[in-house]
Design a protein around this motif. Structure first.
Motif, short mmCIF file in Angstrom:
data_model
loop_
_atom_site.label_atom_id
_atom_site.label_comp_id
_atom_site.label_asym_id
_atom_site.label_seq_id
_atom_site.Cartn_x
_atom_site.Cartn_y
_atom_site.Cartn_z
N CYS A 1 0.84 -1.20 0.00
CA CYS A 1 0.00 0.00 0.00
C CYS A 1 0.88 1.26 0.00
N ALA A 2 1.88 1.27 0.88
CA ALA A 2 2.79 2.42 0.95
C ALA A 2 3.56 2.60 -0.35
N LEU A 3 4.01 1.51 -0.94
CA LEU A 3 4.74 1.58 -2.21
C LEU A 3 3.83 2.06 -3.34
N THR A 4 2.56 1.64 -3.31
CA THR A 4 1.61 2.02 -4.36
C THR A 4 1.39 3.53 -4.37
N TRP A 5 1.06 4.11 -3.19
CA TRP A 5 0.74 5.54 -3.17
C TRP A 5 1.97 6.41 -3.41
N SER A 6 3.12 6.01 -2.87
CA SER A 6 4.33 6.79 -3.08
C SER A 6 4.75 6.73 -4.55
N SER A 7 4.65 5.55 -5.17
CA SER A 7 5.00 5.43 -6.58
C SER A 7 4.05 6.24 -7.45
N TYR A 8 2.75 6.16 -7.13
CA TYR A 8 1.77 6.94 -7.88
C TYR A 8 2.08 8.44 -7.79
N SER A 9 2.38 8.91 -6.59
CA SER A 9 2.62 10.34 -6.39
C SER A 9 3.87 10.81 -7.12
N VAL A 10 4.94 10.02 -7.03
CA VAL A 10 6.19 10.41 -7.66
C VAL A 10 6.10 10.30 -9.18
N LEU A 11 5.52 9.20 -9.68
CA LEU A 11 5.40 9.04 -11.14
C LEU A 11 4.45 10.05 -11.76
N SER A 12 3.52 10.59 -10.96
CA SER A 12 2.64 11.64 -11.47
C SER A 12 3.45 12.85 -11.93
N ARG A 13 4.61 13.03 -11.30
CA ARG A 13 5.48 14.14 -11.67
C ARG A 13 5.95 14.03 -13.11
N THR A 14 6.15 12.80 -13.57
CA THR A 14 6.62 12.60 -14.94
C THR A 14 5.52 12.83 -15.97
N ALA A 15 4.27 12.94 -15.48
CA ALA A 15 3.14 13.19 -16.38
C ALA A 15 2.60 14.60 -16.17
N GLY A 16 3.51 15.54 -15.99
CA GLY A 16 3.12 16.90 -15.63
C GLY A 16 2.19 17.58 -16.62
N ALA A 17 2.26 17.18 -17.90
CA ALA A 17 1.41 17.81 -18.91
C ALA A 17 -0.02 17.27 -18.89
N ILE A 18 -0.27 16.22 -18.11
CA ILE A 18 -1.61 15.64 -18.05
C ILE A 18 -2.49 16.54 -17.18
N PRO A 19 -3.67 16.93 -17.68
CA PRO A 19 -4.51 17.86 -16.90
C PRO A 19 -5.03 17.24 -15.61
N THR A 20 -5.13 18.05 -14.57
CA THR A 20 -5.62 17.58 -13.28
C THR A 20 -7.06 17.10 -13.39
N GLU A 21 -7.81 17.59 -14.39
CA GLU A 21 -9.19 17.13 -14.59
C GLU A 21 -9.28 15.62 -14.78
#
Length: 291
Positions: free
Chosen positions: A155-175
């Protein structure tokens, strides 16, 4: 949007998650996956209304399918693992392991392009984790519930990975988070039907708690967190996330559900000190950055 503004927006998620325990207590006896389906439906609806108000449908159509898959796995995977861990292991122990995710965010962020992991960030994360551990650690009888604790670690690895990898998708809209929420709600329905007995809130307080959860900790929080991790100071956000269990405990004290103690005061000092140390590290890095 500036890095400072994005960080401030991301910190709103920490404040909202501090209300998670209080509102969840109020939703009793609704079972976890049913609650997940109800609240993520609300959170997704809020997002879709925002998309409609800003005419953002064209932006959503440009989002690759793999991003929707990634985001849904992040939100749904975290909650499925978390709820399962709490079913199979003592809640305090499982919560402690699951709350390794802010530390993992700090450590993993050093792998991102343009980010540099500093000593103050690591020390701050470790000190803050010690404070969080005081709040939710077991009573000294040892850890039990091996499978549940493994799931909590995932669970901890899932949320931390999701949060950090979201950084690499910075152009993806928050919507796009609105779609993640809707799909998470849909995936929670079959799990509820297979594993749980349907139970509805028993009074207006219960329904109010469900509504508050869907609007705040399981709604708006994910949108502002997305902005923060994509454009803000991700190391500072990771350490500051330890304020959530502290603030949550303080809120429960204020409403009379929990009592104050030396442990609470010590945890407050450690979490505040760890966050302050990480903030100092960020300020130092910006001061020394080439102009």
């Amino acid at each position: 949007m500036s890095r400072h503004s994005a960080t401030a927006i991301g910190l709103i998620a920490v404040l909202l998650w501090a209300l998670l325990a209080l509102f969840t207590i109020g939703t009793d006896p609704v079972p976890p996956f049913q609650l997940n389906a109800m609240t993520f439906t609300l959170g997704g609806t809020i997002g879709l209304l925002w998309v409609a108000a800003t005419n953002g449908w064209s932006r959503l159509r440009r989002v690759p399918l793999r991003v929707y898959l990634f985001g849904t796995l992040g939100l749904f995977g975290y909650h499925a693992l978390y709820f399962s861990a709490l079913r199979l292991a003592p809640p305090a122990e499982a919560s402690l392991i699951a709350y390794l995710w802010p530390l993992f965010i700090v450590l993993f962020s050093g792998l991102l392009p343009g980010e540099r992991l500093g000593l103050y960030h690591v020390l701050g994360a470790l000190i803050a984790f010690a404070g969080a551990a005081l709040l939710i650690a077991p009573d000294g009888n040892g850890f039990t519930g091996g499978v549940g604790l493994i799931l909590a670690g995932l669970c901890a690895l899932t949320w931390s990975s999701y949060s950090v990898l979201s950084r690499t998708a910075g152009a993806i809209p928050t919507e796009s988070v609105a779609v993640f929420c809707v799909l998470t709600a849909l995936l929670s329905v079959p799990l509820h039907l297979m594993l749980e007995v349907t139970q509805w809130p028993q009074d207006t307080t219960g329904w109010g708690a469900v509504l508050a959860l869907g609007i705040g900790p399981v709604g708006l929080a994910f949108y502002v967190w997305d902005i923060g991790v994509k454009a803000g100071d991700i190391q500072l956000l990771g350490v500051a996330s330890y304020a959530a269990p502290l603030l949550s405990t303080l809120i429960l004290v204020l409403v009379g559900v929990a009592s104050t103690s030396l442990t609470l005061l010590t945890a407050a000092a450690l979490i505040s000190g760890g966050a302050g140390l990480a903030a100092y590290g960020s300020a130092l890095r910006q001061r020394n950055a080439p102009r």
